[in-house]
Design an enzyme around this catalytic site. Structure first.
Site, PDB file in Angstrom:
ATOM      1  N   CYS A   1       0.832  -1.218   0.000  1.00  0.00           N
ATOM      2  CA  CYS A   1       0.000   0.000   0.000  1.00  0.00           C
ATOM      3  C   CYS A   1       0.858   1.257   0.000  1.00  0.00           C
ATOM      4  O   CYS A   1       0.365   2.347  -0.244  1.00  0.00           O
ATOM      5  CB  CYS A   1      -0.947   0.005   1.188  1.00  0.00           C
ATOM      6  SG  CYS A   1      -0.109   0.061   2.773  1.00  0.00           S
TER       7      CYS A   1
ATOM      8  N   ASP B   1       2.286   2.644   2.552  1.00  0.00           N
ATOM      9  CA  ASP B   1       2.182   3.441   3.772  1.00  0.00           C
ATOM     10  C   ASP B   1       3.436   3.292   4.635  1.00  0.00           C
ATOM     11  O   ASP B   1       4.063   2.229   4.678  1.00  0.00           O
ATOM     12  CB  ASP B   1       0.949   3.029   4.572  1.00  0.00           C
ATOM     13  CG  ASP B   1      -0.330   3.446   3.853  1.00  0.00           C
ATOM     14  OD1 ASP B   1      -0.218   4.095   2.807  1.00  0.00           O
ATOM     15  OD2 ASP B   1      -1.419   3.114   4.350  1.00  0.00           O
TER      16      ASP B   1
ATOM     17  N   CYS C   1      -2.853   5.456   5.565  1.00  0.00           N
ATOM     18  CA  CYS C   1      -4.307   5.489   5.560  1.00  0.00           C
ATOM     19  C   CYS C   1      -4.854   5.809   6.950  1.00  0.00           C
ATOM     20  O   CYS C   1      -4.120   5.836   7.932  1.00  0.00           O
ATOM     21  CB  CYS C   1      -4.839   4.127   5.098  1.00  0.00           C
ATOM     22  SG  CYS C   1      -4.637   2.865   6.359  1.00  0.00           S
TER      23      CYS C   1
ATOM     24  N   CYS D   1      -2.683  -2.782   8.572  1.00  0.00           N
ATOM     25  CA  CYS D   1      -2.341  -1.446   9.093  1.00  0.00           C
ATOM     26  C   CYS D   1      -1.925  -1.567  10.561  1.00  0.00           C
ATOM     27  O   CYS D   1      -0.986  -0.898  11.006  1.00  0.00           O
ATOM     28  CB  CYS D   1      -3.508  -0.490   8.957  1.00  0.00           C
ATOM     29  SG  CYS D   1      -4.385  -0.606   7.378  1.00  0.00           S
TER      30      CYS D   1
END
Ligand code: FES
Length: 144
Positions: free
Chosen positions: A33, A35, A59, A103
């Site tokens: 992603c 991140d 995110c 995450c």
């Protein structure tokens, strides 16, 4: 889809920022992603985490999990901080949707990376802590 706690920590993240001369700092990223999360720890002479701050380029769930993770490790010893797993962070947030579980994993890895840095700097061994996997370089690498 998101719990109230997730929304709260996303809208009002706790402990955002940096620590000057941190006892340990760790940066991790997720190559899929893109991140990135960085955690700073201030640890006293009794190996208790006095302060924990974070910066997350990612995110909403990554921001909420970093925020919750900093709250959970504060006041803990470095050994206790290892118990702040992604599961513990998710539970404290009343859950995350399945696609957002990674995450919370980033938050766990960021804590571990910062603890690893602290252990290395002070020449100590934190039992159960292994060297963090690091795919951050490929995320921050220059394209040309
Ligand atoms: Fe990757 Fe949230 S989408 S950390």
């Amino acid at each position: 889809m998101y719990s109230e706690k997730v929304m709260d920590h996303f809208s009002n993240p706790r402990n955002v920022g940096e620590i000057d001369n941190p006892s340990g700092v760790g940066t991790v990223g997720n190559a899929k992603c893109g991140d990135i999360m960085r955690m700073y720890l201030d640890i006293d002479e009794n190996q208790v985490i006095r302060e924990c701050k974070f910066k997350t380029f990612g995110c909403g769930a990554a921001i909420a999990t970093s925020s919750m993770a900093t709250e959970l490790v504060k006041g803990k010893t470095v050994q206790e901080a290892l118990q702040v797993t992604n599961k513990a962070v998710m539970e404290a947030l009343d859950g995350l949707p399945p696609v957002k579980v990674h995450c919370s994993l980033l938050a766990e890895q960021a804590i571990h990376a910062a603890l690893w840095d602290y252990a290395k700097k002070n020449n100590i061994v934190i039992e159960g802590l292994s060297e963090p996997v690091d795919d951050i370089e490929e995320l921050t690498e220059d394209e040309d």
